[in-house]
Design a protein around this motif. Structure first.
Motif, PDB file in Angstrom:
ATOM      1  N   THR A  72      84.536 -34.789  -3.473  1.00 29.36           N
ATOM      2  CA  THR A  72      83.894 -34.504  -4.816  1.00 29.36           C
ATOM      3  C   THR A  72      84.587 -33.399  -5.439  1.00 29.36           C
ATOM      4  OG1 THR A  72      82.388 -32.997  -3.654  1.00 29.36           O
ATOM      5  CG2 THR A  72      81.632 -35.192  -3.754  1.00 29.36           C
ATOM      6  N   GLU A  73      84.114 -32.785  -6.454  1.00 30.40           N
ATOM      7  CA  GLU A  73      84.773 -31.802  -7.246  1.00 30.40           C
ATOM      8  C   GLU A  73      85.068 -30.451  -6.428  1.00 30.40           C
ATOM      9  OE1 GLU A  73      83.337 -31.147 -10.966  1.00 30.40           O
ATOM     10  OE2 GLU A  73      84.063 -32.936 -11.784  1.00 30.40           O
ATOM     11  N   ALA A  74      83.950 -30.353  -5.406  1.00 32.82           N
ATOM     12  CA  ALA A  74      83.837 -29.114  -4.457  1.00 32.82           C
ATOM     13  C   ALA A  74      83.877 -29.331  -3.022  1.00 32.82           C
ATOM     14  CB  ALA A  74      82.492 -28.382  -4.660  1.00 32.82           C
ATOM     15  N   THR A  75      83.885 -30.603  -2.649  1.00 31.87           N
ATOM     16  CA  THR A  75      83.705 -30.968  -1.068  1.00 31.87           C
ATOM     17  C   THR A  75      84.844 -31.987  -0.816  1.00 31.87           C
ATOM     18  OG1 THR A  75      82.340 -32.373  -1.099  1.00 31.87           O
ATOM     19  CG2 THR A  75      81.409 -30.031  -0.913  1.00 31.87           C
ATOM     20  N   ASN A  76      85.247 -31.877   0.485  1.00 33.35           N
ATOM     21  CA  ASN A  76      86.240 -32.996   1.130  1.00 33.35           C
ATOM     22  C   ASN A  76      85.666 -33.117   2.694  1.00 33.35           C
ATOM     23  OD1 ASN A  76      88.113 -34.638   1.731  1.00 33.35           O
ATOM     24  ND2 ASN A  76      89.647 -33.193   1.221  1.00 33.35           N
ATOM     25  N   THR A  77      84.894 -34.642   2.787  1.00 37.04           N
ATOM     26  CA  THR A  77      84.582 -34.842   4.112  1.00 37.04           C
ATOM     27  C   THR A  77      85.411 -35.884   4.681  1.00 37.04           C
ATOM     28  OG1 THR A  77      82.292 -34.346   3.229  1.00 37.04           O
ATOM     29  CG2 THR A  77      82.396 -35.711   5.400  1.00 37.04           C
ATOM     30  N   ARG A  78      85.977 -35.799   6.097  1.00 34.26           N
ATOM     31  CA  ARG A  78      86.664 -36.690   6.536  1.00 34.26           C
ATOM     32  C   ARG A  78      86.136 -37.011   7.966  1.00 34.26           C
ATOM     33  NH1 ARG A  78      92.642 -33.437   6.123  1.00 34.26           N
ATOM     34  NH2 ARG A  78      92.479 -33.039   4.079  1.00 34.26           N
ATOM     35  N   ALA A  79      85.826 -38.124   8.498  1.00 33.94           N
ATOM     36  CA  ALA A  79      85.432 -38.692   9.772  1.00 33.94           C
ATOM     37  C   ALA A  79      86.576 -39.738  10.137  1.00 33.94           C
ATOM     38  CB  ALA A  79      84.429 -39.198   9.573  1.00 33.94           C
ATOM     39  N   SER A  80      87.012 -39.595  11.434  1.00 38.11           N
ATOM     40  CA  SER A  80      87.823 -40.624  12.174  1.00 38.11           C
ATOM     41  C   SER A  80      87.303 -40.799  13.539  1.00 38.11           C
ATOM     42  CB  SER A  80      89.347 -39.795  12.153  1.00 38.11           C
ATOM     43  OG  SER A  80      89.314 -38.690  13.000  1.00 38.11           O
ATOM     44  N   ILE A  81      87.890 -42.096  13.969  1.00 35.86           N
ATOM     45  CA  ILE A  81      87.665 -42.418  15.358  1.00 35.86           C
ATOM     46  C   ILE A  81      88.947 -42.993  16.048  1.00 35.86           C
ATOM     47  CG2 ILE A  81      86.475 -44.280  14.764  1.00 35.86           C
ATOM     48  CD1 ILE A  81      84.566 -44.169  17.208  1.00 35.86           C
ATOM     49  N   ALA A  82      89.254 -42.997  17.404  1.00 32.89           N
ATOM     50  CA  ALA A  82      90.452 -43.347  17.782  1.00 32.89           C
ATOM     51  C   ALA A  82      90.089 -44.031  19.440  1.00 32.89           C
ATOM     52  CB  ALA A  82      91.527 -42.630  17.816  1.00 32.89           C
ATOM     53  N   PHE A  83      90.457 -45.375  19.510  1.00 29.66           N
ATOM     54  CA  PHE A  83      90.011 -45.684  20.953  1.00 29.66           C
ATOM     55  C   PHE A  83      91.322 -46.285  21.717  1.00 29.66           C
ATOM     56  CE2 PHE A  83      88.698 -49.292  23.600  1.00 29.66           C
ATOM     57  CZ  PHE A  83      88.295 -48.745  24.795  1.00 29.66           C
ATOM     58  N   LEU A  84      91.606 -46.030  22.912  1.00 34.90           N
ATOM     59  CA  LEU A  84      92.810 -46.701  23.480  1.00 34.90           C
ATOM     60  C   LEU A  84      92.255 -47.097  24.907  1.00 34.90           C
ATOM     61  CD1 LEU A  84      96.050 -47.190  23.348  1.00 34.90           C
ATOM     62  CD2 LEU A  84      96.149 -45.020  24.422  1.00 34.90           C
ATOM     63  N   THR A  85      92.947 -48.232  25.212  1.00 30.84           N
ATOM     64  CA  THR A  85      92.781 -48.905  26.673  1.00 30.84           C
ATOM     65  C   THR A  85      94.053 -49.575  27.165  1.00 30.84           C
ATOM     66  OG1 THR A  85      91.357 -50.094  28.151  1.00 30.84           O
ATOM     67  CG2 THR A  85      91.719 -50.906  25.824  1.00 30.84           C
ATOM     68  N   SER A  86      94.207 -49.281  28.407  1.00 30.27           N
ATOM     69  CA  SER A  86      95.518 -49.953  28.838  1.00 30.27           C
ATOM     70  C   SER A  86      95.483 -50.492  30.253  1.00 30.27           C
ATOM     71  CB  SER A  86      96.425 -48.786  28.965  1.00 30.27           C
ATOM     72  OG  SER A  86      97.757 -49.437  29.592  1.00 30.27           O
ATOM     73  N   GLU A  87      95.900 -51.707  30.633  1.00 30.39           N
ATOM     74  CA  GLU A  87      95.677 -52.344  31.799  1.00 30.39           C
ATOM     75  C   GLU A  87      96.942 -52.823  32.377  1.00 30.39           C
ATOM     76  OE1 GLU A  87      93.396 -55.888  31.238  1.00 30.39           O
ATOM     77  OE2 GLU A  87      91.406 -54.781  30.657  1.00 30.39           O
ATOM     78  N   VAL A  88      97.108 -52.908  33.741  1.00 27.40           N
ATOM     79  CA  VAL A  88      98.091 -52.996  34.543  1.00 27.40           C
ATOM     80  C   VAL A  88      97.870 -54.152  35.559  1.00 27.40           C
ATOM     81  CG1 VAL A  88     100.310 -52.556  35.910  1.00 27.40           C
ATOM     82  CG2 VAL A  88      99.570 -50.902  34.038  1.00 27.40           C
ATOM     83  N   GLU A  89      98.170 -55.277  35.564  1.00 28.97           N
ATOM     84  CA  GLU A  89      97.884 -56.379  36.264  1.00 28.97           C
ATOM     85  C   GLU A  89      96.397 -56.614  36.325  1.00 28.97           C
ATOM     86  OE1 GLU A  89      99.854 -58.610  37.560  1.00 28.97           O
ATOM     87  OE2 GLU A  89     101.761 -57.375  37.554  1.00 28.97           O
ATOM     88  N   SER A  90      95.703 -56.475  35.246  1.00 35.76           N
ATOM     89  CA  SER A  90      94.242 -56.691  35.072  1.00 35.76           C
ATOM     90  C   SER A  90      93.315 -55.525  35.563  1.00 35.76           C
ATOM     91  CB  SER A  90      93.707 -58.012  35.578  1.00 35.76           C
ATOM     92  OG  SER A  90      94.332 -58.985  35.168  1.00 35.76           O
ATOM     93  N   VAL A  91      93.895 -54.319  35.754  1.00 32.13           N
ATOM     94  CA  VAL A  91      93.398 -53.234  36.392  1.00 32.13           C
ATOM     95  C   VAL A  91      93.628 -52.116  35.323  1.00 32.13           C
ATOM     96  CG1 VAL A  91      93.288 -51.398  38.081  1.00 32.13           C
ATOM     97  CG2 VAL A  91      93.916 -53.533  38.750  1.00 32.13           C
ATOM     98  N   THR A  92      92.438 -51.639  34.841  1.00 33.37           N
ATOM     99  CA  THR A  92      92.549 -50.676  33.611  1.00 33.37           C
ATOM    100  C   THR A  92      92.978 -49.210  34.285  1.00 33.37           C
ATOM    101  OG1 THR A  92      90.366 -51.538  32.781  1.00 33.37           O
ATOM    102  CG2 THR A  92      91.074 -49.329  32.175  1.00 33.37           C
ATOM    103  N   ARG A  93      94.140 -48.892  33.543  1.00 34.10           N
ATOM    104  CA  ARG A  93      94.738 -47.456  34.086  1.00 34.10           C
ATOM    105  C   ARG A  93      94.480 -46.360  33.143  1.00 34.10           C
ATOM    106  NH1 ARG A  93      96.134 -48.200  39.283  1.00 34.10           N
ATOM    107  NH2 ARG A  93      97.414 -50.405  39.690  1.00 34.10           N
ATOM    108  N   ALA A  94      94.205 -46.713  31.726  1.00 29.99           N
ATOM    109  CA  ALA A  94      93.811 -45.557  31.032  1.00 29.99           C
ATOM    110  C   ALA A  94      92.913 -46.081  29.924  1.00 29.99           C
ATOM    111  CB  ALA A  94      95.125 -45.029  30.262  1.00 29.99           C
ATOM    112  N   ARG A  95      92.031 -45.056  29.621  1.00 35.00           N
ATOM    113  CA  ARG A  95      90.968 -45.441  28.448  1.00 35.00           C
ATOM    114  C   ARG A  95      90.610 -44.083  27.653  1.00 35.00           C
ATOM    115  NH1 ARG A  95      86.507 -49.526  29.964  1.00 35.00           N
ATOM    116  NH2 ARG A  95      88.508 -50.865  29.661  1.00 35.00           N
ATOM    117  N   SER A  96      90.650 -43.981  26.554  1.00 33.22           N
ATOM    118  CA  SER A  96      90.203 -42.792  25.997  1.00 33.22           C
ATOM    119  C   SER A  96      89.657 -42.831  24.449  1.00 33.22           C
ATOM    120  CB  SER A  96      91.420 -41.866  25.748  1.00 33.22           C
ATOM    121  OG  SER A  96      92.259 -42.579  24.779  1.00 33.22           O
ATOM    122  N   LEU A  97      88.758 -41.861  24.321  1.00 36.62           N
ATOM    123  CA  LEU A  97      87.997 -42.173  22.875  1.00 36.62           C
ATOM    124  C   LEU A  97      87.861 -40.753  22.245  1.00 36.62           C
ATOM    125  CD1 LEU A  97      85.939 -43.682  20.953  1.00 36.62           C
ATOM    126  CD2 LEU A  97      84.177 -42.707  22.504  1.00 36.62           C
ATOM    127  N   ALA A  98      88.276 -40.746  21.100  1.00 37.09           N
ATOM    128  CA  ALA A  98      88.230 -39.441  20.310  1.00 37.09           C
ATOM    129  C   ALA A  98      87.705 -39.522  18.937  1.00 37.09           C
ATOM    130  CB  ALA A  98      89.785 -38.798  19.935  1.00 37.09           C
TER     131      ALA A  98
END
Length: 202
Positions: free
Chosen positions: A84-110
């Protein structure tokens, strides 16, 4: 016709006659510039519209490999900006997951939420909240609250340089039941060059 601000461009022609006591204006005529092809309508040029009030974007990434070792990494992210003329609002989301041989090795949420209020054309006061969850890094929950100041400088050739500085407090809960609290500071520099209308280098 749109009730928006407009710029008037006209060619004015004056006809003067000389009298014994000096020059006098006899006729004044106003019309569209001679180079215009759209007639009288070309006299009125509308002011460019401001940037869109909403800016929404999203991304999806997938990387998979096969052979001796099978891996798969998937990322999902999104962001939303409201201005708007006076404000600035930001929202974000990030999700990451990683598997090796069908076994989850990493998973994060921000997730992040930022609210800014303009103090002047170049200065903005903002508050920001962040949430992070990354159990594979030993973090059960991390919450950060910050407050700071941003300054934007306009450079030649449609270039912008923004510098931000903030201080805040972080509360982190780890998987081993350790609970930490500590102060933090953040500094950011952002450069944007509008190469062509609709094309930006950031």
């Amino acid at each position: 016709g749109t009730c928006r601000p407009a710029v008037l461009r006209s060619l004015i022609t004056d006809v003067w006659t000389r009298h014994p006591d000096g020059w006098r204006l006899q006729i004044r005529h106003s019309g569209p510039p001679p180079s215009a092809t759209a007639g009288v309508a070309s006299q009125y040029g509308t002011v460019p519209l401001p940037p869109p009030a909403w800016d929404v974007s999203g991304e999806l990434s997938l990387v998979a490999t096969g052979g001796n070792t099978s891996t798969r990494t998937m990322g999902l992210g999104g962001s939303m900006i409201h201005r708007t003329e006076a404000t600035n609002t930001r929202a974000s989301i990030a999700f990451l997951t990683s598997e090796v041989e069908s076994v989850t090795r990493a998973r994060s949420l921000a997730m992040q939420l930022r609210q800014g209020v303009r103090l002047s054309a170049r200065t903005e006061l903002f508050g920001r909240g962040l949430y992070t969850r990354d159990r594979f890094a030993g973090i059960s929950d991390r919450i950060t609250a910050e407050g700071g100041l941003a300054y934007t400088a306009r450079l030649p050739r449609r270039q912008l340089l923004t510098a931000e500085g903030s201080i805040g407090l972080t509360v982190e809960q780890r998987l081993d039941a350790t609970r930490l609290r500590f102060a933090n500071g953040t500094g950011t520099v952002k450069y944007v060059w509008t190469v062509l209308p609709g094309t930006e280098l950031t």
